[in-house]
Motif scaffolding. Sequence first.
Motif, mmCIF file in Angstrom:
data_model
loop_
_atom_site.group_PDB
_atom_site.id
_atom_site.type_symbol
_atom_site.label_atom_id
_atom_site.label_comp_id
_atom_site.label_asym_id
_atom_site.label_seq_id
_atom_site.Cartn_x
_atom_site.Cartn_y
_atom_site.Cartn_z
ATOM 1 N N LEU A 113 -7.808 11.158 36.590
ATOM 2 C CA LEU A 113 -6.701 12.075 36.276
ATOM 3 C C LEU A 113 -5.565 11.927 37.287
ATOM 4 O O LEU A 113 -4.389 11.907 36.912
ATOM 5 N N ASP A 114 -5.918 11.820 38.572
ATOM 6 C CA ASP A 114 -4.894 11.663 39.612
ATOM 7 C C ASP A 114 -4.127 10.360 39.433
ATOM 8 O O ASP A 114 -2.890 10.337 39.519
ATOM 9 N N VAL A 115 -4.844 9.272 39.168
ATOM 10 C CA VAL A 115 -4.198 7.966 39.036
ATOM 11 C C VAL A 115 -3.297 7.923 37.802
ATOM 12 O O VAL A 115 -2.159 7.434 37.872
ATOM 13 N N THR A 116 -3.787 8.432 36.668
ATOM 14 C CA THR A 116 -2.969 8.397 35.451
ATOM 15 C C THR A 116 -1.732 9.277 35.599
ATOM 16 O O THR A 116 -0.655 8.939 35.114
ATOM 17 N N LYS A 117 -1.897 10.409 36.284
ATOM 18 C CA LYS A 117 -0.740 11.295 36.492
ATOM 19 C C LYS A 117 0.315 10.621 37.352
ATOM 20 O O LYS A 117 1.512 10.640 37.035
ATOM 21 N N LYS A 118 -0.118 10.004 38.447
ATOM 22 C CA LYS A 118 0.823 9.349 39.365
ATOM 23 C C LYS A 118 1.501 8.140 38.725
ATOM 24 O O LYS A 118 2.658 7.832 39.022
ATOM 25 N N SER A 119 0.765 7.459 37.852
ATOM 26 C CA SER A 119 1.325 6.256 37.221
ATOM 27 C C SER A 119 2.099 6.563 35.947
ATOM 28 O O SER A 119 2.669 5.662 35.330
ATOM 29 N N GLY A 120 2.085 7.835 35.531
ATOM 30 C CA GLY A 120 2.795 8.217 34.314
ATOM 31 C C GLY A 120 2.082 7.790 33.048
ATOM 32 O O GLY A 120 2.678 7.728 31.973
ATOM 33 N N SER A 121 0.786 7.520 33.154
ATOM 34 C CA SER A 121 -0.001 7.087 31.996
ATOM 35 C C SER A 121 -0.614 8.294 31.291
ATOM 36 O O SER A 121 -1.032 9.256 31.933
ATOM 37 N N ASP A 122 -0.657 8.231 29.965
ATOM 38 C CA ASP A 122 -1.321 9.288 29.191
ATOM 39 C C ASP A 122 -2.660 8.784 28.637
ATOM 40 O O ASP A 122 -3.149 9.264 27.616
ATOM 41 N N LEU A 123 -3.263 7.817 29.328
ATOM 42 C CA LEU A 123 -4.538 7.245 28.910
ATOM 43 C C LEU A 123 -5.569 8.349 28.690
ATOM 44 O O LEU A 123 -5.879 9.114 29.603
ATOM 45 N N PRO A 124 -6.145 8.466 27.496
ATOM 46 C CA PRO A 124 -7.163 9.495 27.240
ATOM 47 C C PRO A 124 -8.421 9.238 28.064
ATOM 48 O O PRO A 124 -8.903 8.111 28.147
ATOM 49 N N ILE A 125 -8.948 10.312 28.666
ATOM 50 C CA ILE A 125 -10.145 10.226 29.500
ATOM 51 C C ILE A 125 -11.220 11.130 28.898
ATOM 52 O O ILE A 125 -10.967 12.297 28.612
ATOM 53 N N VAL A 126 -12.405 10.584 28.723
ATOM 54 C CA VAL A 126 -13.557 11.371 28.260
ATOM 55 C C VAL A 126 -14.627 11.264 29.337
ATOM 56 O O VAL A 126 -14.995 10.161 29.742
ATOM 57 N N PHE A 127 -15.122 12.415 29.797
ATOM 58 C CA PHE A 127 -16.042 12.430 30.927
ATOM 59 C C PHE A 127 -17.346 13.157 30.594
ATOM 60 O O PHE A 127 -17.440 13.915 29.638
ATOM 61 N N THR A 128 -18.350 12.913 31.436
ATOM 62 C CA THR A 128 -19.526 13.777 31.514
ATOM 63 C C THR A 128 -19.606 14.248 32.959
ATOM 64 O O THR A 128 -19.241 13.518 33.881
ATOM 65 N N THR A 129 -20.053 15.502 33.158
ATOM 66 C CA THR A 129 -20.222 16.013 34.518
ATOM 67 C C THR A 129 -21.704 16.212 34.804
ATOM 68 O O THR A 129 -22.509 16.405 33.896
ATOM 69 N N ARG A 130 -22.038 16.193 36.097
ATOM 70 C CA ARG A 130 -23.429 16.316 36.523
ATOM 71 C C ARG A 130 -23.629 17.410 37.564
ATOM 72 O O ARG A 130 -24.569 18.179 37.471
ATOM 73 N N PHE A 131 -22.755 17.458 38.553
ATOM 74 C CA PHE A 131 -23.010 18.311 39.712
ATOM 75 C C PHE A 131 -21.928 19.366 39.957
ATOM 76 O O PHE A 131 -21.988 20.071 40.966
ATOM 77 N N HIS A 132 -20.945 19.467 39.057
ATOM 78 C CA HIS A 132 -19.879 20.463 39.210
ATOM 79 C C HIS A 132 -19.500 21.045 37.856
ATOM 80 O O HIS A 132 -19.597 20.361 36.835
ATOM 81 N N ASP A 133 -19.013 22.281 37.889
ATOM 82 C CA ASP A 133 -18.381 22.863 36.708
ATOM 83 C C ASP A 133 -16.976 22.280 36.614
ATOM 84 O O ASP A 133 -16.217 22.334 37.595
ATOM 85 N N PRO A 134 -16.581 21.715 35.479
ATOM 86 C CA PRO A 134 -15.277 21.043 35.397
ATOM 87 C C PRO A 134 -14.083 21.979 35.616
ATOM 88 O O PRO A 134 -13.028 21.539 36.069
#
Length: 354
Positions: A113-134
């Motif tokens: 998310l940080d990299v896409t925001k800084k680069s101006g990209s709207d690349l869709p990201i789909v994640f799974t979490t394990r150890f944190h509440d998103p």
Amino acid sequence: MKILILLIVIVVLGIVGWFAYGSVSTKPTTQITAKPKVIGTIYFRPQHTDALEGFKEGMRKLGYTNKDITYDDVVILAGPKMEEDVNKAVQKLIADKVDILFVSFESSAKVALDVTKKSGSDLPIVFTTRFHDPLNYGLIESYKSSGNNATGVATNLTQSIQKTLLFFKEINPKAKRIAAFTDGFMIPGISDAILKELKDQAPRFGLSIVEYKTQKPPSLAKENWVEVADKIKLGDIDGLIHLPGHFYDSDDHGEGKSQEADETLLANRLHIPFVVPSEDLSSGGSFAFSDDFHASAGQAAVMVQKILNGIKPKDIPIEYGSKSLLILNLNRAREAGIQFPESMLSIANIKIDK
């Protein structure tokens, strides 16, 4: 007579036009084959290999073949430099012009998310979490809408921790003190939410969390761990929890050894149950309880399908993992001199007895 000639001309022109139309319409048309979509993936090996397999299996079950999608996979090795490695991986996949990014870990999602925001990209990201509440981790604005270019499947951390602590009490109703190796042993930012949740939930079960810490440098991780572990005596603690993300790992020392492997020997010496994340059970631990990340990745595949069909990630609500796994290692339990109660044996998804 003029009218008759005019009618003949109209009929002739109509017949000519009909033949001309038929000859054009019956010519074979050129088929345009759509270029396969490219899904970039970032995963940790060997810990998250099962999640990657679950994701790709989920895509196959949805009917996608290599004619529809291809994968650009990037492997990350867990360790102190993994955030830097993930950053490079995201930049590589953006440069590769992938259409969607699947990441198997929340820290990877945060970097993406940080990299896409800084680069101006709207690349869709789909994640799974394990150890944190998103939500608490800052990945999303709400479970209804992420408010950004990401969506995914989350672990219900509170529920998972509560169930794990309940298992300790089921194994030993007299248990009071559950231990973990924390500050100085943990890589910052990975297990912090788990530790906080353990401290918050333990009193509800009549338990307290004992922390073993060190102030010595991570470069001496194994020596630090051995020094602290050797001082723990029989009866000091009633159970042990392995926190993921630690400096002492198999890459740092001899063959096949890891912190969870040595913690298993410690648990055997103390005759106590030892819980580990499911992905670490191959190395050590008497039992594991967590989301079925293979199944969660399959849920993520459905989200990818929605994105391929034109839905924005922010319009796809976050979901909890639909399936949990209780895995019991009966052989290690015997080595530690403990017995799993029928309440656990009857609901276990997997029993390892070898």
